[in-house]
Scaffold this active site. Sequence first.
Site, short mmCIF file in Angstrom:
data_model
loop_
_atom_site.label_atom_id
_atom_site.label_comp_id
_atom_site.label_asym_id
_atom_site.label_seq_id
_atom_site.Cartn_x
_atom_site.Cartn_y
_atom_site.Cartn_z
N ARG A 68 0.81 -1.16 -0.13
CA ARG A 68 0.00 0.03 -0.08
C ARG A 68 0.91 1.41 0.10
NH1 ARG A 68 -5.62 -0.81 1.48
NH2 ARG A 68 -6.05 -2.83 0.91
N ARG B 124 -3.10 6.35 1.06
CA ARG B 124 -3.87 7.47 1.81
C ARG B 124 -2.78 8.12 2.69
NH1 ARG B 124 -9.16 4.90 3.87
NH2 ARG B 124 -7.71 3.11 3.94
N ARG C 25 -7.44 11.90 -4.67
CA ARG C 25 -8.54 11.21 -4.35
C ARG C 25 -9.78 12.18 -4.00
NH1 ARG C 25 -12.14 8.19 -3.18
NH2 ARG C 25 -12.35 6.61 -1.78
N ASP D 255 -7.00 -2.17 -7.28
CA ASP D 255 -7.35 -2.96 -6.12
C ASP D 255 -7.90 -4.48 -6.55
OD1 ASP D 255 -8.32 -2.02 -3.45
OD2 ASP D 255 -9.75 -3.51 -3.99
N TYR E 155 -14.93 -11.80 -0.40
CA TYR E 155 -15.42 -10.52 -0.23
C TYR E 155 -16.78 -10.51 -1.19
CZ TYR E 155 -11.78 -7.59 1.55
OH TYR E 155 -10.84 -7.07 2.26
O1 1CP Z 1 0.00 -1.35 -2.61
C1 1CP Z 1 -0.25 -0.36 -3.33
O2 1CP Z 1 0.17 0.55 -3.01
C2 1CP Z 1 -1.10 -0.82 -4.52
C3 1CP Z 1 -2.53 -0.65 -4.35
C4 1CP Z 1 -3.40 -1.54 -3.65
C5 1CP Z 1 -3.37 -2.88 -3.49
C6 1CP Z 1 -2.17 -3.79 -3.79
C7 1CP Z 1 -4.65 -1.10 -3.15
C8 1CP Z 1 -5.33 0.31 -3.29
N1 1CP Z 1 -5.22 -2.07 -2.89
C9 1CP Z 1 -4.58 -3.25 -2.91
C10 1CP Z 1 -4.70 -4.49 -2.59
C11 1CP Z 1 -6.12 -5.10 -1.57
N2 1CP Z 1 -7.25 -4.24 -1.72
C12 1CP Z 1 -6.11 -5.87 -0.77
C13 1CP Z 1 -4.92 -6.98 -0.39
C14 1CP Z 1 -3.88 -6.32 0.42
C15 1CP Z 1 -4.39 -6.09 1.68
O3 1CP Z 1 -4.56 -7.19 2.42
O4 1CP Z 1 -4.37 -5.14 2.25
C16 1CP Z 1 -7.22 -6.01 -0.07
C17 1CP Z 1 -7.73 -6.98 1.07
C18 1CP Z 1 -8.05 -4.92 -0.80
C19 1CP Z 1 -9.73 -4.61 -0.48
C20 1CP Z 1 -9.69 -3.30 -0.03
N3 1CP Z 1 -9.53 -2.14 -0.84
C21 1CP Z 1 -9.78 -2.89 1.40
C22 1CP Z 1 -10.07 -3.47 2.75
C23 1CP Z 1 -11.32 -3.68 2.89
C24 1CP Z 1 -11.59 -4.48 4.23
O5 1CP Z 1 -11.95 -3.90 5.18
O6 1CP Z 1 -11.64 -5.69 4.25
C25 1CP Z 1 -9.75 -1.42 1.30
C26 1CP Z 1 -10.18 -0.23 2.39
C27 1CP Z 1 -9.52 -0.95 0.14
C28 1CP Z 1 -9.42 0.46 -0.58
C29 1CP Z 1 -8.13 0.94 -0.96
N4 1CP Z 1 -7.38 -0.14 -1.98
C30 1CP Z 1 -6.29 0.83 -2.39
C31 1CP Z 1 -6.30 2.05 -1.66
C32 1CP Z 1 -5.32 3.38 -1.71
C33 1CP Z 1 -7.56 1.96 -0.86
C34 1CP Z 1 -8.09 3.36 -0.15
C35 1CP Z 1 -9.19 3.73 -0.78
C36 1CP Z 1 -9.64 5.07 -0.60
O7 1CP Z 1 -8.71 6.04 -0.90
O8 1CP Z 1 -10.72 5.45 -0.01
#
Ligand code: 1CP
Length: 355
Positions: free
Chosen positions: A30, A34, A43, A79, A156
């Site tokens: 990540r 943010r 964003r 994502d 999911y």
């Molecule tokens: O790593 C990076 O910088 C690249 C971008 C990236 C990646 C690899 C994002 C951007 N998401 C992911 C993978 C991702 N997405 C995973 C696997 C990694 C992990 O375990 O964290 C998962 C589970 C998600 C699902 C997801 N997307 C969640 C989790 C929800 C939950 O509570 O189960 C969330 C909050 C997101 C949103 C998201 N994805 C990425 C960003 C920057 C954000 C924040 C979104 C925003 O700006 O509101």
Amino acid sequence: MAQFPKLLNDRLLRAARGESVDAAPVWVMRQAGRYLPEFREMRAEADFFKICQTPELACEITLQPIRRFELDAAIIFSDILVVPQALGMKVEMKPGVGPVFDKPLVNPGDIDRLTIPDVNTVLKYVFDAITLTRHKLEGKVPLIGFTGAPWTLMSYMIEGGGSKTQSKAKKWLYQHPEASHKLLKIITDVNVEYLVGQVRAGAQLLQVFESNAEYLGPVEFSKFALPCLIEINRRVKDKLVAEGLDIVPMTVFAKGAHYALAELGGSGYDVVGLDWTIDPTEARKLVGPNVTLQGNLDPCGLYAPSTDIEARVKMMVQQFGRDRWIANLGHGIYPDMDPESVETFVNSIHSHTKL
Ligand code: 1CP
């Protein structure tokens, strides 16, 4: 395949292949996100998935952390939930909430609602973002592509968003094992096409996120998650060979799957990602000597003062050794973390492992 600028920093790829490095490579899960003010600014003006679907914006965000820090890899901004979207599900990213599906899968009959996509059309925007980013990186560091593993995506799609227990999704495993296998196979097939497409577009290493492994135990993991992970690694590499493309290293990150580290070590993946709850020495014993480990600083370790971050890095270097190691956090960085802590982490990994 398109011609890309020459790669100037191949530490990540060398470490993934088990070759010697002049310093341990480091990136941060990540890293584009943010905690960076420049991300929050973008964003504020655009919907999350709109950004993912717009190659210029996804590329720009991918490059933001690369401009700030001496990272050894970029990861394409996207994502894991773009795959359920490609299967026809509607998912929104609600600020402060996270992902929300409008109609999660409830019964096995709902699998018929999914549409089997032509990945090269429906996810073309990701491939375009990857190709553009490869050019814009100018060879500075390699570009990582990724997807969500079948069990994590299935969970999911059934839970409809984040969940504390994954009990709805796990109920399928116990009550509807056949339907679960059917759904996992659909996701596996799409993932194979999707990952091969990412390599065609320019991805140089692929990571498969099994973030919800922690909700399973050894029996269900071996039955439902591991076979899909193994199949994805094998089929992607077979397809790359069949297409005359270079094989890229592949990483599996199964968060919380201590119980399966020996199996993951023998799964065919080049790199096994670790969360922070396992001791690196113990993990090395379990996975064996022939895979690269990635991880595993507790993300909350970045809240510590910089001298403590450095001390932890020193300890990690002692435990992991400098070969067959890709330094990272044990999970994604949190939004309230200070970018300066990332700088401290990255720079101290390099200074403590430089030859
Ligand atoms: O790593 C990076 O910088 C690249 C971008 C990236 C990646 C690899 C994002 C951007 N998401 C992911 C993978 C991702 N997405 C995973 C696997 C990694 C992990 O375990 O964290 C998962 C589970 C998600 C699902 C997801 N997307 C969640 C989790 C929800 C939950 O509570 O189960 C969330 C909050 C997101 C949103 C998201 N994805 C990425 C960003 C920057 C954000 C924040 C979104 C925003 O700006 O509101």
